[in-house]
Design a protein around this motif. Structure first.
Motif, short mmCIF file in Angstrom:
data_model
loop_
_atom_site.label_atom_id
_atom_site.label_comp_id
_atom_site.label_asym_id
_atom_site.label_seq_id
_atom_site.Cartn_x
_atom_site.Cartn_y
_atom_site.Cartn_z
N UNK A 1 -0.54 -0.73 -4.49
CA UNK A 1 0.70 -0.04 -4.22
C UNK A 1 0.40 1.18 -3.34
N UNK A 2 1.20 1.37 -2.33
CA UNK A 2 1.05 2.51 -1.43
C UNK A 2 1.85 3.69 -1.99
N UNK A 68 11.54 4.51 -4.53
CA UNK A 68 11.03 3.20 -4.12
C UNK A 68 11.19 3.10 -2.60
N UNK A 69 10.09 2.83 -1.92
CA UNK A 69 10.13 2.70 -0.47
C UNK A 69 10.04 1.24 -0.02
N UNK A 70 10.13 0.32 -0.97
CA UNK A 70 10.08 -1.09 -0.61
C UNK A 70 8.69 -1.55 -0.24
N UNK A 71 8.51 -2.84 -0.16
CA UNK A 71 7.24 -3.45 0.23
C UNK A 71 6.05 -2.86 -0.51
N UNK A 72 6.23 -2.61 -1.82
CA UNK A 72 5.12 -2.16 -2.64
C UNK A 72 4.75 -0.70 -2.48
N UNK A 73 5.65 0.10 -1.95
CA UNK A 73 5.35 1.52 -1.75
C UNK A 73 6.32 2.42 -2.47
N UNK A 74 5.85 3.62 -2.82
CA UNK A 74 6.69 4.64 -3.43
C UNK A 74 6.42 5.98 -2.76
#
Length: 127
Positions: A1-2, A68-74
């Motif tokens: 996760x980023x 939540x920033x989408x595509x596995x990022x926060x």
């Protein structure tokens, strides 16, 4: 996760609540932000973001919210309210310009950062 740390830094100047933004080489205005390095805490990353982008040192910031920033990022957002007269700004190496903007007259921001500013404003109003 980023994970990315984004800091909403506010001040009051001339009776107006203002937000600190930096403009990168590509021309996009952003909040001070940093990617946490190995073994660095989120709080440490927030402090590094403010120092690297605007030359601000010794600022206390509180963790605000995780977006939540989408595509596995926060994005882990932080909030700071400072006296701009005691903390002069100095653009960092990867920052073309750093300056204060009235909270109700912001330029277009990097994706998702409008929500960080809005949440920071609501937290300040609640205090």
């Amino acid at each position: 996760m980023r994970v990315r740390v984004e800091v909403a830094v506010f001040t009051v100047r001339h009776g107006t609540l203002e937000v600190l933004l930096g403009r990168g080489p590509a021309g996009t205005w952003t909040l001070p932000c940093a990617d946490p390095e190995d073994q660095m805490s989120l709080d440490g990353s927030a402090a590094r973001a403010m120092e690297d982008s605007a030359g601000l040192r010794g600022i206390t910031a509180e963790q605000l919210y995780t977006f939540d920033r989408g595509e596995g990022g926060v994005a882990v957002a932080y909030l700071a309210l400072i006296d701009s007269g005691r903390h002069p700004l100095a653009a960092g190496v990867d920052v073309a310009e750093v300056r204060w903007f009235a909270h109700d007259d912001l330029p277009a921001l990097a994706a998702g950062q409008e929500a960080v500013v809005a949440y920071g404003l609501s937290r300040l109003r609640a205090k």
